[in-house]
Design an enzyme around this catalytic site. Structure first.
Site, PDB file in Angstrom:
ATOM      1  N   ARG A  79     -14.524  38.238  -5.316  1.00 55.73           N
ATOM      2  CA  ARG A  79     -13.322  37.934  -6.096  1.00 55.73           C
ATOM      3  C   ARG A  79     -12.742  36.609  -5.592  1.00 55.73           C
ATOM      4  O   ARG A  79     -12.706  36.362  -4.381  1.00 55.73           O
ATOM      5  CB  ARG A  79     -12.258  39.032  -5.929  1.00 55.73           C
ATOM      6  CG  ARG A  79     -12.529  40.319  -6.679  1.00 55.73           C
ATOM      7  CD  ARG A  79     -12.412  40.158  -8.198  1.00 55.73           C
ATOM      8  NE  ARG A  79     -12.610  41.414  -8.915  1.00 55.73           N
ATOM      9  CZ  ARG A  79     -13.779  41.849  -9.380  1.00 55.73           C
ATOM     10  NH1 ARG A  79     -14.874  41.135  -9.205  1.00 55.73           N
ATOM     11  NH2 ARG A  79     -13.846  42.988 -10.054  1.00 55.73           N
TER      12      ARG A  79
ATOM     13  N   GLU B   6      -9.020  33.180 -13.091  1.00 57.90           N
ATOM     14  CA  GLU B   6     -10.005  33.113 -14.182  1.00 57.90           C
ATOM     15  C   GLU B   6      -9.332  33.223 -15.541  1.00 57.90           C
ATOM     16  O   GLU B   6      -8.381  34.001 -15.677  1.00 57.90           O
ATOM     17  CB  GLU B   6     -11.033  34.238 -13.999  1.00 57.90           C
ATOM     18  CG  GLU B   6     -11.830  34.057 -12.726  1.00 57.90           C
ATOM     19  CD  GLU B   6     -12.788  35.212 -12.441  1.00 57.90           C
ATOM     20  OE1 GLU B   6     -12.955  36.091 -13.312  1.00 57.90           O
ATOM     21  OE2 GLU B   6     -13.341  35.233 -11.338  1.00 57.90           O
TER      22      GLU B   6
ATOM     23  N   HIS C 167     -18.331  34.254 -13.788  1.00 55.74           N
ATOM     24  CA  HIS C 167     -18.201  35.685 -13.450  1.00 55.74           C
ATOM     25  C   HIS C 167     -19.293  36.519 -14.138  1.00 55.74           C
ATOM     26  O   HIS C 167     -18.996  37.400 -14.954  1.00 55.74           O
ATOM     27  CB  HIS C 167     -16.801  36.207 -13.824  1.00 55.74           C
ATOM     28  CG  HIS C 167     -16.428  37.456 -13.064  1.00 55.74           C
ATOM     29  ND1 HIS C 167     -15.152  37.722 -12.618  1.00 55.74           N
ATOM     30  CD2 HIS C 167     -17.169  38.526 -12.673  1.00 55.74           C
ATOM     31  CE1 HIS C 167     -15.128  38.888 -11.995  1.00 55.74           C
ATOM     32  NE2 HIS C 167     -16.345  39.392 -12.016  1.00 55.74           N
TER      33      HIS C 167
END
Ligand code: NAP
Length: 308
Positions: free
Chosen positions: A222, A250, A268
């Protein structure tokens, strides 16, 4: 059982659910007001907090598509007796593969080379110093978070001839190091801890400074685990390099990173293979079906969980 889902999830398992509606936008607005009849939410990355839970007084389960559930206030769900589930295990191999792909792409200048070929900047021959990388075999990988994905990365790294060090809170096991020692000793660091109150900002500026000159950071965990501003400074200076699949905000990516040759960026996509996504849907649906039968869902994340 009435389910509100953020999308139609990939694969045939999704069709086993009969009463599904879809969000019209992001939560909480996307729910379209109070939804007393909704029993279950099936979500991917949406923020689920008290404000959102207030809309769904009959909710029994929040089923998360993915193993990381840091976007869900687990404590708030637990306080209301709402189950929270995730999809662990089935995405381990795909995510570990991506970590290795980023490692290889950074260390062997694959994206820099690809761009040069596409843009007609390859002058021919094979001795151009612009494309000179670093050996993967014989270098040392430091894995932070030695769980399912961390261990799968270790297996792959060993096959490439890398030495492996690892750090988790549970001490011991082959290659275990204190975090600061691991950061200083390894050539490549790969992050595989969940995002929790403890791991938010775990790699702050002082810890990033421990990385060796020419060292490499791979992050498929993360973005918020790393102080992103400090990381950008280190990358802009050229002291270290990085392969990043995740970011602090993001889908925003720090603009400074976009033109850097020492960084490889992916959106991602750790679990983004057709087979893995279908397997995740299978697990998601099994949790929803169990809740529908008023049984304990197989992948309940609390009481063991730490709310972020
Ligand atoms: P896991 O099996 O639970 O492994 C996590 C590991 O982190 C455990 O070994 C745990 O061991 C360690 N850990 C937890 N807190 C720690 C701390 N404060 N300091 C050091 N170590 C700590 O989880 P996983 O299935 O491998 O998944 C890991 C994470 O990857 C997920 O939470 C998710 O955020 C991320 N992920 C990203 C993608 C992507 O698309 N990029 C895909 C899948 C997963 P101890 O309890 O002993 O510390």
């Amino acid at each position: 059982m009435k389910i509100l889902a953020s999308r139609r999830f990939l694969g045939p398992a999704w069709d086993e659910l009969s009463d599904v509606e879809y969000l019209s936008g992001l939560l909480p607005e996307g729910a379209g007001g109070d939804r007393e009849e909704i029993d279950a939410l099936a979500v991917v990355g949406e923020r689920i907090d008290d404000e959102t839970l207030d809309l769904f007084p009959s909710l029994r389960i929040v089923a998360n598509y993915g193993v990381g559930y840091d976007s869900i206030d687990v404590g708030a769900c637990a306080a209301r007796g709402i189950a929270v589930t995730n999809t662990p295990g089935v995405l381990t191999a795909a995510t570990a593969d991506l970590a290795l792909a980023l490692l290889l792409a950074v260390r062997r200048r694959i994206v820099v080379g690809d761009l040069a070929v596409r843009e007609g900047r390859w002058r021919g021959g094979w001795a151009d110093p612009d494309f000179l990388g670093r050996d993967v075999g014989g270098s040392t990988l430091g894995i932070v978070g030695f769980g399912r994905i961390g261990q799968a990365v270790a297996l792959r790294a060993a096959a490439f001839g890398m030495g492996v060090l690892q750090h988790s809170r549970r001490r011991g096991g082959e290659g275990w190091r204190e975090l600061d020692q691991l950061l200083a000793e390894a050539d490549v660091i790969s992050l595989h801890v969940p995002l929790t109150t403890e791991t938010r900002g775990l790699l702050d500026a002082s810890r990033l400074a421990l990385l060796r000159d020419g060292g490499c950071l791979i992050n498929t965990a993360r973005g918020q685990i790393v102080d992103e501003e400090a990381l950008v400074r280190e990358l802009v200076s050229g002291r270290i390099e990085a392969g990043l699949d995740v970011f602090a905000h993001e889908p925003e990516v720090p603009r400074e990173l976009v033109g850097l040759p020492n960084v490889v960026l992916t959106p991602h996509v750790g679990s983004a293979t057709a087979e893995t996504r279908e397997a995740m849907t299978r697990v998601l649906v099994d949790n929803l079906l169990a809740a529908g039968r008023r049984e304990r869902p197989p992948n309940l994340v609390y009481p063991e969980a730490e709310a972020p």
